[in-house]
Motif scaffolding. Sequence first.
Motif, PDB file in Angstrom:
ATOM      1  N   ALA A  50       0.834  -1.199   0.000  1.00  0.00           N
ATOM      2  CA  ALA A  50       0.000   0.000   0.000  1.00  0.00           C
ATOM      3  C   ALA A  50       0.872   1.253   0.000  1.00  0.00           C
ATOM      4  O   ALA A  50       2.074   1.194   0.288  1.00  0.00           O
ATOM      5  CB  ALA A  50      -0.909   0.003   1.218  1.00  0.00           C
ATOM      6  N   SER A  51       0.264   2.377  -0.322  1.00  0.00           N
ATOM      7  CA  SER A  51       0.968   3.653  -0.207  1.00  0.00           C
ATOM      8  C   SER A  51       1.321   3.896   1.251  1.00  0.00           C
ATOM      9  O   SER A  51       0.586   3.510   2.161  1.00  0.00           O
ATOM     10  CB  SER A  51       0.080   4.797  -0.708  1.00  0.00           C
ATOM     11  OG  SER A  51      -0.261   4.604  -2.068  1.00  0.00           O
ATOM     12  N   ALA A  52       2.442   4.533   1.470  1.00  0.00           N
ATOM     13  CA  ALA A  52       2.881   4.792   2.844  1.00  0.00           C
ATOM     14  C   ALA A  52       1.850   5.639   3.567  1.00  0.00           C
ATOM     15  O   ALA A  52       1.356   6.631   3.025  1.00  0.00           O
ATOM     16  CB  ALA A  52       4.229   5.495   2.827  1.00  0.00           C
ATOM     17  N   PRO A  53       1.484   5.284   4.795  1.00  0.00           N
ATOM     18  CA  PRO A  53       0.491   6.064   5.537  1.00  0.00           C
ATOM     19  C   PRO A  53       1.057   7.405   5.993  1.00  0.00           C
ATOM     20  O   PRO A  53       2.274   7.627   5.963  1.00  0.00           O
ATOM     21  CB  PRO A  53       0.176   5.163   6.743  1.00  0.00           C
ATOM     22  CG  PRO A  53       1.386   4.312   6.905  1.00  0.00           C
ATOM     23  CD  PRO A  53       1.954   4.100   5.531  1.00  0.00           C
ATOM     24  N   ALA A  54       0.171   8.290   6.427  1.00  0.00           N
ATOM     25  CA  ALA A  54       0.601   9.622   6.860  1.00  0.00           C
ATOM     26  C   ALA A  54       1.553   9.535   8.050  1.00  0.00           C
ATOM     27  O   ALA A  54       2.553  10.251   8.115  1.00  0.00           O
ATOM     28  CB  ALA A  54      -0.621  10.464   7.221  1.00  0.00           C
ATOM     29  N   VAL A  55       1.236   8.646   8.994  1.00  0.00           N
ATOM     30  CA  VAL A  55       2.150   8.374  10.101  1.00  0.00           C
ATOM     31  C   VAL A  55       3.059   7.229   9.666  1.00  0.00           C
ATOM     32  O   VAL A  55       2.578   6.205   9.181  1.00  0.00           O
ATOM     33  CB  VAL A  55       1.371   7.976  11.369  1.00  0.00           C
ATOM     34  CG1 VAL A  55       2.318   7.567  12.496  1.00  0.00           C
ATOM     35  CG2 VAL A  55       0.474   9.125  11.818  1.00  0.00           C
ATOM     36  N   PRO A  56       4.377   7.363   9.782  1.00  0.00           N
ATOM     37  CA  PRO A  56       5.277   6.294   9.332  1.00  0.00           C
ATOM     38  C   PRO A  56       4.904   4.944   9.942  1.00  0.00           C
ATOM     39  O   PRO A  56       4.466   4.872  11.098  1.00  0.00           O
ATOM     40  CB  PRO A  56       6.646   6.772   9.819  1.00  0.00           C
ATOM     41  CG  PRO A  56       6.526   8.247   9.923  1.00  0.00           C
ATOM     42  CD  PRO A  56       5.107   8.523  10.337  1.00  0.00           C
ATOM     43  N   ARG A  57       5.071   3.897   9.162  1.00  0.00           N
ATOM     44  CA  ARG A  57       4.670   2.561   9.612  1.00  0.00           C
ATOM     45  C   ARG A  57       5.344   2.165  10.927  1.00  0.00           C
ATOM     46  O   ARG A  57       4.729   1.509  11.762  1.00  0.00           O
ATOM     47  CB  ARG A  57       4.990   1.533   8.523  1.00  0.00           C
ATOM     48  CG  ARG A  57       4.128   1.662   7.268  1.00  0.00           C
ATOM     49  CD  ARG A  57       4.528   0.621   6.238  1.00  0.00           C
ATOM     50  NE  ARG A  57       3.616   0.576   5.102  1.00  0.00           N
ATOM     51  CZ  ARG A  57       3.909   1.028   3.882  1.00  0.00           C
ATOM     52  NH1 ARG A  57       5.094   1.591   3.640  1.00  0.00           N
ATOM     53  NH2 ARG A  57       3.027   0.929   2.905  1.00  0.00           N
TER      54      ARG A  57
END
Length: 352
Positions: A50-57
């Motif tokens: 998936a695209s990287a979330p707004a908060v880093p994984r």
Amino acid sequence: MTTRLAPAAPTSADALTLRLADAVSAIDAPDVVLAVTRHGRRTTVTGGTASAPAVPRHALRYELGSVSKTFTVLLLSHLARTGVLSLDDPLTAHLPDLPLRHPDSRRITLRHLATHTAGLPRIPGDLIPSALLRPYADAYATYDTERLLRTFARTRPHHRPGTRWRYSNFGVALLGPAMARAAGADCPTLLTRHVLRPLGMTGTTLGPGAPSTTAVGHRRNGTTPVPGFGMGPFMAAGAVRSTPADLLTYLEAHLNPGPTPLRLPLRDVQIPQLRRGLRRRDIHTLTWFHHPAPGGPLLFHAGATFGQQAFLGFHPASATGIAALATRRGDRLRLVESAYELLYALAAGSTL
């Protein structure tokens, strides 16, 4: 004259980072985190489809599912060490008013519940219909503690307690009200007070945390989010959420219990308790699965919810631990297999 410098030889840290990156790319999941500690040195690699979330994984809080049981049993061990209860107390010593229908139910001890030897089913029979009808809903939340205890009171154990191993969320869930009655506080309060706070695990909760920093899993279509699991009165069996950094702190405490306030309980939960399976090859401690590995045993536990999956494992002989976390959109992530294989390779002294 031009002098050319030879490229620096890859360090062991570089090799480990590359090995983790390869493992992350092989795991088919929207969000993946592999975090390793070796002799206190940490390496974390993230990725996913998936695209990287707004908060880093690596900064998100993930559902641990059944890995939560290791926290519950560590708390149980602490309460035993401090004299609040004994591991071999009958469950009825702490829940004395239950109208038990079956004699074997009175023989169940707290140790039996922790080690899955109480003879109880994986989940209560009356939970199965709602779980089947609404597979992505938190069926456990339809219960309350009174119903949990009523259901236990009428449930016949499958075998005499202590004689066979049978994995049971139901059994571990019963440790929650038993510990609460013995210690005079609810399970989240006890876990925070006696385990999370002493170990400095500020990013770990029992139950939902802030939505903005919580990882979200999805159904098989990859787009429909799966609601987080609160687990109702079954929280002791599967409701812990944690960050990768906190989980490395947890593993490091198991690898080196001496400096921690939980020195004795951390050692207690690593002592083998039973053997099971073909030729009794499978060993279990009070809470961890226990496999042979180079130099000494490898201890681990896996867990899953409908939207996420987790693996924790450590190898004391090589001072190595691994936390593997993922959101998911199906069943075959290869997260657990990849994390186990990586931990075994590191235990053997290899990053390849």
